[in-house]
Design a protein around this motif. Structure first.
Motif, mmCIF file in Angstrom:
data_model
loop_
_atom_site.group_PDB
_atom_site.id
_atom_site.type_symbol
_atom_site.label_atom_id
_atom_site.label_comp_id
_atom_site.label_asym_id
_atom_site.label_seq_id
_atom_site.Cartn_x
_atom_site.Cartn_y
_atom_site.Cartn_z
ATOM 1 N N SER A 81 0.829 -1.210 0.000
ATOM 2 C CA SER A 81 0.000 0.000 0.000
ATOM 3 C C SER A 81 0.860 1.255 0.000
ATOM 4 N N LEU A 82 1.914 1.242 0.821
ATOM 5 C CA LEU A 82 2.793 2.414 0.900
ATOM 6 C C LEU A 82 3.482 2.655 -0.426
ATOM 7 N N ALA A 84 2.472 1.747 -3.369
ATOM 8 C CA ALA A 84 1.475 2.180 -4.347
ATOM 9 C C ALA A 84 1.149 3.660 -4.171
ATOM 10 N N MET A 85 0.933 4.097 -2.935
ATOM 11 C CA MET A 85 0.558 5.491 -2.709
ATOM 12 C C MET A 85 1.711 6.432 -3.016
ATOM 13 N N PHE A 88 1.613 6.731 -6.736
ATOM 14 C CA PHE A 88 0.456 7.492 -7.205
ATOM 15 C C PHE A 88 0.630 8.986 -6.968
ATOM 16 N N VAL A 89 1.084 9.354 -5.772
ATOM 17 C CA VAL A 89 1.247 10.775 -5.448
ATOM 18 C C VAL A 89 2.355 11.386 -6.307
ATOM 19 N N SER A 92 1.144 11.847 -9.841
ATOM 20 C CA SER A 92 0.187 12.951 -9.937
ATOM 21 C C SER A 92 0.902 14.298 -9.966
ATOM 22 N N LEU A 299 -6.854 0.180 -6.860
ATOM 23 C CA LEU A 299 -6.474 1.428 -6.196
ATOM 24 C C LEU A 299 -6.029 2.471 -7.219
ATOM 25 N N PHE A 303 -6.816 6.452 -7.579
ATOM 26 C CA PHE A 303 -5.826 7.441 -7.158
ATOM 27 C C PHE A 303 -4.759 7.756 -8.201
ATOM 28 N N ASN A 304 -4.635 6.966 -9.248
ATOM 29 C CA ASN A 304 -3.531 7.157 -10.198
ATOM 30 C C ASN A 304 -4.087 7.497 -11.579
ATOM 31 N N LYS A 344 -8.937 13.507 -6.342
ATOM 32 C CA LYS A 344 -9.014 12.170 -5.766
ATOM 33 C C LYS A 344 -10.456 11.879 -5.361
#
Length: 433
Positions: A81-82, A84-85, A88-89, A92, A299, A303-304, A344
């Motif tokens: 998860s970390l 991936a985020m 994504f951030v 972005s 996800l 978010f992406n 988002k």
């Protein structure tokens, strides 16, 4: 239908749609007649997209829950998860920054010298589009309601809770439920194959409808803006593939070949949902771990959104240029941060990027009538940004899957490692083509 022939048939459908739309547009008695003709094409598009949407909710639920339960430990889930985020951030920020940089470099709106009208009505409803509403909208009141409305983010939230709960049941019960979910995924993939038979028809109707009402003139009149935006998308594609090459090596080209079909499907239908089932299958053929793919890809759809991010920044600054409104560097930086937050959680909203732009304009005291400048040709923007979103999500999922697999390989070789520790290599560089 032979899957290898599907991309070619989609291209034929696009060409046929353009030709058919031009004929109806050229020979229609008036604008109302063209609109009426286009409504029949819209019916075909709506039917196809409805068939796509009917499989998305159960497929997202089944794949995400299956991914969570197969990951196993909470440490692995938190690590994935970390990663991936972070991806994504970062993606972005890069996409938004690129959009702002290019629109300032190209200045497509400079010279239009439009006067700000006292009022104008747009067809985009932004009522209730604020941070409070967005945060509240994340959590579903009912999973049945979320699934019936295809609220992807709400389905993701429920699936995460369900997956965590399922991972704590007795092992014998977990295995039986997991088997049911795995079989559900297989059934949904088979249904997807049936739906994909209608893809060329849906693409033909979508393209023919747009050209029938707007004609080829819209492409000529806004050719400069559309061309510059697609140049930006091209640069973004190079960056995405370049980062993929850094992590995956030459295997990224194998991935590109495998995801050609879902990317083309997203481009031709302007629907990332239509590409979702094929994207999962493409990543599976690439060798990406199911547990990572089934968790990260859903996800990413929330978010992406690399293409959408760039479009939003590009569109807002373009509108300011068209009305001779000078935005300082500081104001554009605030726009970037605002879009990072407001974009988002709008996955599943029709023309979500347009909604975000429409909501952002009054925040920065820009004329809302400027939205009318891009609404007429938003279909052409939507095609490019949707294809980019699909590409970005596939590359992100493949990279995260490979990094997770490499970590498992290292752990498996350490003293005391369990013989059951998974250590299969997701991407074999020597097999790259």
């Amino acid at each position: 239908m032979n899957n290898k022939k599907l991309p070619r048939r989609i291209l034929y459908a696009i060409a046929s749609g353009i030709l058919t739309g031009w004929i109806f547009h050229h020979y229609s008695a008036d604008e109302s007649t063209a609109v009426e003709i286009a409504s029949y094409f819209n019916l075909g598009t709506d039917i196809f997209l409805r068939m796509i949407k009917m499989i998305i909710a159960p497929l997202v639920f089944a794949t995400l829950v299956s991914g969570i339960t197969s990951i196993g430990s909470s440490a692995s889930l938190g690590r994935i998860s970390l990663r991936a985020m972070i991806w994504f951030v970062t993606a972005s920020i890069i996409s938004l920054s690129l959009g702002i940089f290019l629109v300032n470099a190209f200045q497509p709106g400079v010279g239009m010298n439009l006067s700000i009208p006292p009022s104008a009505v747009t067809s985009v409803d932004t009522a209730g589009f604020n941070l409070k509403a967005l945060v509240g909208h994340i959590f579903p009141r009912s999973i049945a309601e979320a699934m019936s409305n295809n609220e992807i983010l709400q389905i993701v939230v429920f699936s995460i809770f369900f997956g965590f709960g399922l991972s704590h049941v007795k092992k014998e019960n977990l295995n039986s439920i997991s088997n049911i979910l795995d079989e559900l995924v297989k059934v949904m993939f088979k249904i997807t194959d049936y739906v994909m038979l209608f893809t060329p028809f849906g693409v033909f109707c979508a393209i023919a409808s747009v050209i029938t009402t707007q004609g080829l003139g819209s492409l000529v009149d806004y050719g400069r803006l559309i061309g510059q935006f697609y140049i930006g998308l091209g640069i973004l594609w190079v960056l995405i593939i370049g980062v993929g090459y850094y992590f995956l090596g030459r295997s990224v080209f194998k991935l590109g070949k495998l995801i050609r079909e879902p990317v083309l499907l997203g481009f031709s239908t302007s629907s990332a949902e239509s590409a979702y089932p094929k994207a999962i299958l493409a990543l599976e053929k690439f060798g990406a771990s199911k547990k990572v793919t089934n968790f990260v890809l859903p996800l990413g759809y929330t978010f992406n959104l690399d293409g959408s991010m760039m479009y939003q920044a590009f569109a807002i600054v373009f509108i300011a240029q068209a009305y001779n409104i000078d935005l300082s560097f500081g104001q554009q930086f605030i726009i970037l941060l605002t879009l990072m937050l407001t974009s988002k959680g709008v996955a599943g909203v029709a023309r979500a990027s347009v909604v975000v732009v429409a909501a952002a304009l009054p925040m920065f005291h820009l004329p809302e009538a400027g939205l009318l400048l891009i609404l007429a040709i938003d279909q052409f923007f939507d095609m490019g940004r949707t294809a980019t979103n699909v590409l970005g999500n596939c590359v992100a999922t493949a990279v995260i899957a490979k990094s997770e697999d490499e970590r498992e390989r290292v752990e498996a070789t350490q003293p005391g490692a369990s013989p059951d520790t998974p250590a299969s290599l997701i991407v074999q560089p020597q097999q790259a083509t």
